[in-house]
Enzyme design. Sequence first.
Site, PDB file in Angstrom:
ATOM      1  N   ASP A 199       0.715 -16.150 -48.137  1.00  0.00           N
ATOM      2  CA  ASP A 199       1.031 -16.263 -49.795  1.00  0.00           C
ATOM      3  C   ASP A 199       0.835 -14.872 -50.297  1.00  0.00           C
ATOM      4  OD1 ASP A 199      -0.148 -19.029 -49.005  1.00  0.00           O
ATOM      5  OD2 ASP A 199      -2.196 -18.205 -49.677  1.00  0.00           O
TER       6      ASP A 199
ATOM      7  N   TYR B 278      -7.626 -17.134 -58.717  1.00  0.00           N
ATOM      8  CA  TYR B 278      -8.127 -16.249 -59.406  1.00  0.00           C
ATOM      9  C   TYR B 278      -8.702 -17.292 -60.496  1.00  0.00           C
ATOM     10  CZ  TYR B 278     -10.056 -11.998 -61.652  1.00  0.00           C
ATOM     11  OH  TYR B 278     -10.936 -11.116 -62.388  1.00  0.00           O
TER      12      TYR B 278
ATOM     13  N   ASN C 170       1.754 -16.803 -60.146  1.00  0.00           N
ATOM     14  CA  ASN C 170       0.274 -17.572 -59.772  1.00  0.00           C
ATOM     15  C   ASN C 170      -0.147 -17.490 -61.524  1.00  0.00           C
ATOM     16  OD1 ASN C 170       0.080 -18.489 -57.085  1.00  0.00           O
ATOM     17  ND2 ASN C 170      -1.183 -16.824 -56.773  1.00  0.00           N
TER      18      ASN C 170
END
Length: 283
Positions: free
Chosen positions: A67, A184, A141
């Site tokens: 990833d 996260y 992300n």
Amino acid sequence: MISKKINSVGIVVKPGHEEAKATAAELSVWLRKHRLGESCEMVSAGDISGGRTPRMKADLIVVLGGDGTMISAARLVKDPETLVLGINYGSLGYLTDFRIEEMFPAVEAIIAGNYEIDRRVMLEAEHWRGEERLATGRILNDVVVNKAALARIIEIDVKLNDLFVNTFRADGLIVSTPTGSTAYNLSAGGPIVYPSMNAVVLTPICPFTLTNRPIVVPDSAAIELTLHHENEGVVLSLDGQTGYPMRAKDRIIIRKSETTFNLVQPANRNYFDVLRDKLKWGR
């Protein structure tokens, strides 16, 4: 869907991974046999740093890694219609959907126009100090403003389309895409957001008060973060791969990118299978 003709291929390799490097060499030979070798470009994900790396002009980018390598590859995409094929050489493989033995059949199917894509939203972030733009970057992300381990709680003003939202008092703040919602953001107590949702999540990290909760906002909005006070050790992080020190009154402007991250999907892919298998969701 309208199939994209593949005239050029880029290969992104997980740094320091000899098996992935050997597979990339095999793929290069295969591409030459299919008359795509002359248009093949190969880079190591370790060479991609911030916005200084030239964008890769390719119709298809094959990513050999995990990833983290996929997130690095997102910064290379030049054409909004570029396809990305992830071959899993990592531990989790949440974004890299294909197994190694599936690589050649998958590339062959893509060249033949037989594929489905999952268009993931990306963001563009700008770091401003007064009238000076210090940095800019594309994000798959998340954008994170975070304090050092021993620093005091920080205060961040948030505006949405110039409308004041709130002042977050916390260890930091995460601005996450749907793709990043399982990273996260999830660890900090934020929600899982389905990948095709047109949304962005703002999640405080260890907020000072329990009333400071995550909020989901439209991805079409311009988001502005302003750091209140001077606080040694506050850092802006883009996708966890590039970082910039922040000072009092620094501003972060975040907007939806015009470029999407176009993931090629395996046949019969179920997003909820991924959550259960990769993240052990509900177990």
